[in-house]
Design a protein around this motif. Structure first.
Motif, PDB file in Angstrom:
ATOM      1  N   ARG A   3       0.834  -1.206   0.000  1.00 40.74           N
ATOM      2  CA  ARG A   3       0.000   0.000   0.000  1.00 40.74           C
ATOM      3  C   ARG A   3       0.862   1.246   0.000  1.00 40.74           C
ATOM      4  NH1 ARG A   3      -5.415  -0.707   1.931  1.00 40.74           N
ATOM      5  NH2 ARG A   3      -5.888  -2.871   2.443  1.00 40.74           N
ATOM      6  N   ASP A  11       1.813   2.242   3.488  1.00 37.81           N
ATOM      7  CA  ASP A  11       2.924   1.488   4.082  1.00 37.81           C
ATOM      8  C   ASP A  11       4.262   2.068   3.645  1.00 37.81           C
ATOM      9  OD1 ASP A  11       1.101  -0.194   5.258  1.00 37.81           O
ATOM     10  OD2 ASP A  11       1.194  -1.695   3.668  1.00 37.81           O
ATOM     11  N   ALA A  35      -2.923   8.130   4.679  1.00 37.71           N
ATOM     12  CA  ALA A  35      -1.769   7.485   4.045  1.00 37.71           C
ATOM     13  C   ALA A  35      -0.490   8.289   4.202  1.00 37.71           C
ATOM     14  CB  ALA A  35      -2.049   7.274   2.556  1.00 37.71           C
ATOM     15  N   HIS A  75      -6.243   2.308   5.456  1.00 37.13           N
ATOM     16  CA  HIS A  75      -4.804   2.463   5.654  1.00 37.13           C
ATOM     17  C   HIS A  75      -4.406   1.794   6.975  1.00 37.13           C
ATOM     18  CE1 HIS A  75      -4.841   5.281   2.307  1.00 37.13           C
ATOM     19  NE2 HIS A  75      -5.877   5.862   2.867  1.00 37.13           N
ATOM     20  N   SER A 102      -4.933  -8.321  -6.046  1.00 36.54           N
ATOM     21  CA  SER A 102      -4.264  -7.077  -5.690  1.00 36.54           C
ATOM     22  C   SER A 102      -4.783  -5.923  -6.541  1.00 36.54           C
ATOM     23  CB  SER A 102      -2.751  -7.216  -5.881  1.00 36.54           C
ATOM     24  OG  SER A 102      -2.238  -8.242  -5.072  1.00 36.54           O
ATOM     25  N   PHE A 118      -6.555  -2.356  -5.427  1.00 39.00           N
ATOM     26  CA  PHE A 118      -6.049  -1.045  -5.828  1.00 39.00           C
ATOM     27  C   PHE A 118      -7.139  -0.230  -6.528  1.00 39.00           C
ATOM     28  CE2 PHE A 118      -1.969  -1.150  -4.265  1.00 39.00           C
ATOM     29  CZ  PHE A 118      -1.199  -2.223  -4.702  1.00 39.00           C
ATOM     30  N   MET A 173      -9.179   1.371  -3.949  1.00 40.86           N
ATOM     31  CA  MET A 173      -8.431   2.457  -3.323  1.00 40.86           C
ATOM     32  C   MET A 173      -8.177   3.615  -4.302  1.00 40.86           C
ATOM     33  SD  MET A 173      -5.631   0.033  -1.449  1.00 40.86           S
ATOM     34  CE  MET A 173      -4.629   1.427  -0.906  1.00 40.86           C
ATOM     35  N   GLU A 199      -6.031   3.679  -6.638  1.00 40.61           N
ATOM     36  CA  GLU A 199      -4.610   3.770  -6.952  1.00 40.61           C
ATOM     37  C   GLU A 199      -4.435   3.135  -8.336  1.00 40.61           C
ATOM     38  OE1 GLU A 199      -3.052   3.438  -2.337  1.00 40.61           O
ATOM     39  OE2 GLU A 199      -1.958   2.422  -3.922  1.00 40.61           O
ATOM     40  N   ASN A 257      -1.058   1.466  -9.791  1.00 38.33           N
ATOM     41  CA  ASN A 257      -0.794   0.160  -9.182  1.00 38.33           C
ATOM     42  C   ASN A 257      -1.787  -0.891  -9.667  1.00 38.33           C
ATOM     43  OD1 ASN A 257       1.397   1.039  -7.694  1.00 38.33           O
ATOM     44  ND2 ASN A 257       0.176   1.600  -5.926  1.00 38.33           N
TER      45      ASN A 257
END
Length: 655
Positions: A112, A115, A235, A270, A527, A531, A534, A536, A539
């Motif tokens: 993430r 992270d 985040a 998160h 995955s 993403f 999220m 994102e 990704n």
């Protein structure tokens, strides 16, 4: 030196990984450099020492491990902070070897964004300040009114509060501002956004004046924007704030966001698993007790079923470790309860606090006749308490329930062999690994066998059996179902399954050996879908492209890849990329007719103004999966648009 001036060298030969990483770090206020292989990284470090090295291990010309060894041998670079990121060298043994070379953070791909940013903050020693949730909680619990000024994501921010609740954010976290948020959602056009940005126009009234939104719609969009930006801020690394208090009447109320829900959502989106596991360990043997704060904030949360069951387990007499179970799924809720001071921990069993107010209902708990008795209620002895004869009023028995006047008891047709079977089954599966629970072998795993075994358990130990049991044996059945459910939820999720296989220390993973194309495709697909949720997008595209490469004939993977490309803001102005996304989704539906594929196509048609065709695609999606949220949202959007058009027609007719 401030975080704004810190320089991070990204050493990764893969452009599709390095470029989005650079964008993320730049957005967080860091300066980034790029090395395309190990030799290039060593040359740049020798020329000018960066503040931190973000290192992929598998690189050409000079392997990442060899680069690390050379850095630690030099007096100049021996203390250089290094974060390793790898999709190849997984597991605790590899992480331990990296720590021996002075690596503090070891990230396994995919990881993430939060992270990574947290690891960067630790590596750079950014210890001044606090994460966003601490600032929000402090303002909320002290009923702060005023403005907090701070820098986050390389941008100066102002966050306004009235009596502890956020009401505005001057600049965005994911978006430039409120207008940018509306433009990217398609609510306003590029021309309207340009006018909104002109000096003197950047006010919410302008959007109503232009007819982009009516007033209730504007208020709803403002709340949506503020809530999504605050969750996104979870985040980012810790930061300091400069508060400017204002004196306002304590009774002042404004239309505002649901801050307890923002905290709950932020912890879910998160997660800080390592810190929360330490918290769980610290309180494991203690007894969670509900405080008066629980009754103040409980109804502001919308909990999942397993979280509701967790709340029911908090009875003042059960240690935390027995309430939580073995997994991590409940840790975000636990952090929410602790942060809002909704629970306290006692060394001995204790009674819950009194609500201190009349309560009609707690939405996240089953309804009872007198909700005020919840604070002192005793835990249910067994399943039969839920269907006691005194509660079954005429006409209230569910249609599928047997028409009987009372619930069977051990003295009323009870079969002693049932109790014996329950005990034998629990003894058979207790303390077994998840594969053994279902009589499976790790190297010969089959999803079909897993599903068959799971439904066999739930059928054999279902509600009909529970209604024949009472006391201890009913509790044993519930324990069997809990073990089986946990094992099934882990093994049926490819990402969780991979992690569990690594914990078992086996050389075999999932459907076959590591590198098995089918299994790797499932992992990357899972995955990528996370993403997408999220938002994102880069990704998501990378993970889903890998999934399609492993399994090019899978229509579900291809449809999600097309959707990620279409939704990526970087492709907003690229007609070529958006056409490519449309072709992918159409191709996906020829390979495999999935609910998601039809829903994605429906949205493409809807946004192109082809509403009749879009409605057909949404209905196809719901025929395949009646719970598909995108299709349902699309049909609601079409209905709302038609109602707005009707209102507009009436206004023209009668104005």
């Amino acid at each position: 030196m401030t975080a704004m001036a810190k320089t991070i060298l990204i050493a990764d030969d893969n452009d599709s990984v390095a470029e989005p990483l650079g964008q993320l770090l730049q957005k967080a206020g860091y300066t980034t450099l790029r090395a395309i292989d190990g030799v290039d990284a060593l040359r740049q470090i020798a020329g000018k020492l960066p503040d931190l090295l973000l290192l992929d291990l598998k690189m050409p010309r000079l392997h990442g491990v060899e680069l690390l060894k050379k850095l630690r041998q030099s007096e100049k670079t021996k203390d250089l902070p290094v974060i390793v990121m790898t999709g190849v060298y997984r597991g605790d043994s590899n992480a331990a070897a990296a720590r021996a070379l002075g690596v503090e953070s070891y990230l396994e791909k995919p990881f993430r964004a939060g992270d990574l940013l947290a690891a960067v903050a630790r590596g750079l020693g950014v210890s001044n300040g606090e994460p966003i949730d601490r600032h929000l909680l402090r303002a909320f619990l002290t009923r702060f009114s005023g403005v907090l000024r701070f820098a986050i994501g390389g941008r100066q921010q102002q966050l306004g509060f009235i009596n502890g609740t956020p009401i505005f954010m001057r600049a965005g976290v994911q978006y430039e501002n409120f207008g940018d948020f509306l433009r990217k959602r398609g609510t306003i056009s590029v021309e309207e956004y340009a006018y909104y940005l002109e000096p003197g126009n950047c006010r919410q009234e302008t959007l109503v004046q232009m007819g982009c939104l009516d007033w209730p719609g504007l208020m709803q969009e403002k709340l949506s924007y503020l809530g999504s930006e605050l969750v996104a801020a979870f985040a980012f690394p810790p930061f300091t704030v400069e508060p400017t208090p204002l004196t306002l009447p304590s009774q002042m109320q404004v239309l505002s966001i649901n801050l307890p829900r923002i905290l709950y959502g932020g912890y879910h989106m998160h997660p800080r698993i390592e810190a929360w596991q330490q918290l769980r360990h610290r309180h494991a043997g203690q007894f969670p007790i509900l405080t008066s704060g629980f009754y103040q904030y409980s109804n502001f949360l919308g909990l999942h079923q397993n979280e509701q069951e967790f709340l029911q387990c908090i009875d003042g007499k059960t240690p935390l470790q027995d309430c939580l179970g073995a997994g991590d799924a409940l840790l975000p809720l636990l952090q929410t309860l602790i942060s809002l001071e909704m629970v306290r921990f006692a060394a001995e069993p204790a009674a819950h606090a009194d609500p201190g107010m009349p309560l009609r209902r707690l939405f996240n708990l089953p309804e009872v006749d007198d909700i005020s008795d919840f604070a002192s209620a005793q835990p249910l002895e067994n399943f039969t308490d839920l269907v006691a004869e005194s509660d079954l009023q005429a006409g209230e028995i569910p249609a599928e329930a047997p028409a009987q006047s009372s619930v069977p008891t051990p003295g009323d047709g009870y079969d002693l062999a049932i109790g014996k079977k329950v005990r034998q089954t629990l003894a058979k599966i207790k303390d077994k690994n998840y594969y053994e629970v279902f009589g499976l072998r790790q190297g010969e795993f089959s999803f079909d066998k897993l599903k068959s075994k799971y439904f066999a358990y739930t059928h054999e130990f279902g509600p009909e059996l529970l209604m024949q049991l009472s006391g201890e044996e009913a509790s044993l059945v519930e324990e069997i179902l809990s073990v089986v459910s946990t094992a099934y939820n882990t093994l049926s999720d490819v990402v969780k399954k991979e992690r569990y296989d690594e914990l078992l220390g086996s050389d075999k993973v999932g459907l076959g050996h590591k590198g098995d194309d089918t299994f790797q495709a499932q992992v990357q697909s899972q995955s990528g879908k996370v993403f997408i949720e999220m938002e994102e997008w880069d990704n998501a595209i990378k993970a889903l492209q890998d999934a399609v490469n492993f399994d090019p004939e899978n229509g579900d993977y291809l449809a999600h890849l097309g959707w990620a490309i279409y939704k990526n803001p970087a492709n907003d102005r690229s007609a070529t990329m958006r056409e490519r996304a449309r072709q992918m989704i159409n191709r996906a539906l020829t390979l495999q007719r999935t609910a998601s594929g039809h829903a994605f196509k429906g949205w493409l048609l809807f946004e192109a103004g082809q509403e009749n065709l879009a409605e057909g695609e949404f209905n196809k999606a719901l025929k395949i999966d009646a719970r598909n949220s995108m299709a349902r949202k699309g049909l609601r959007g079409m209905q709302e648009k038609r109602e707005q058009e009707k209102k507009g027609l009436f206004r023209k007719m009668f104005s």
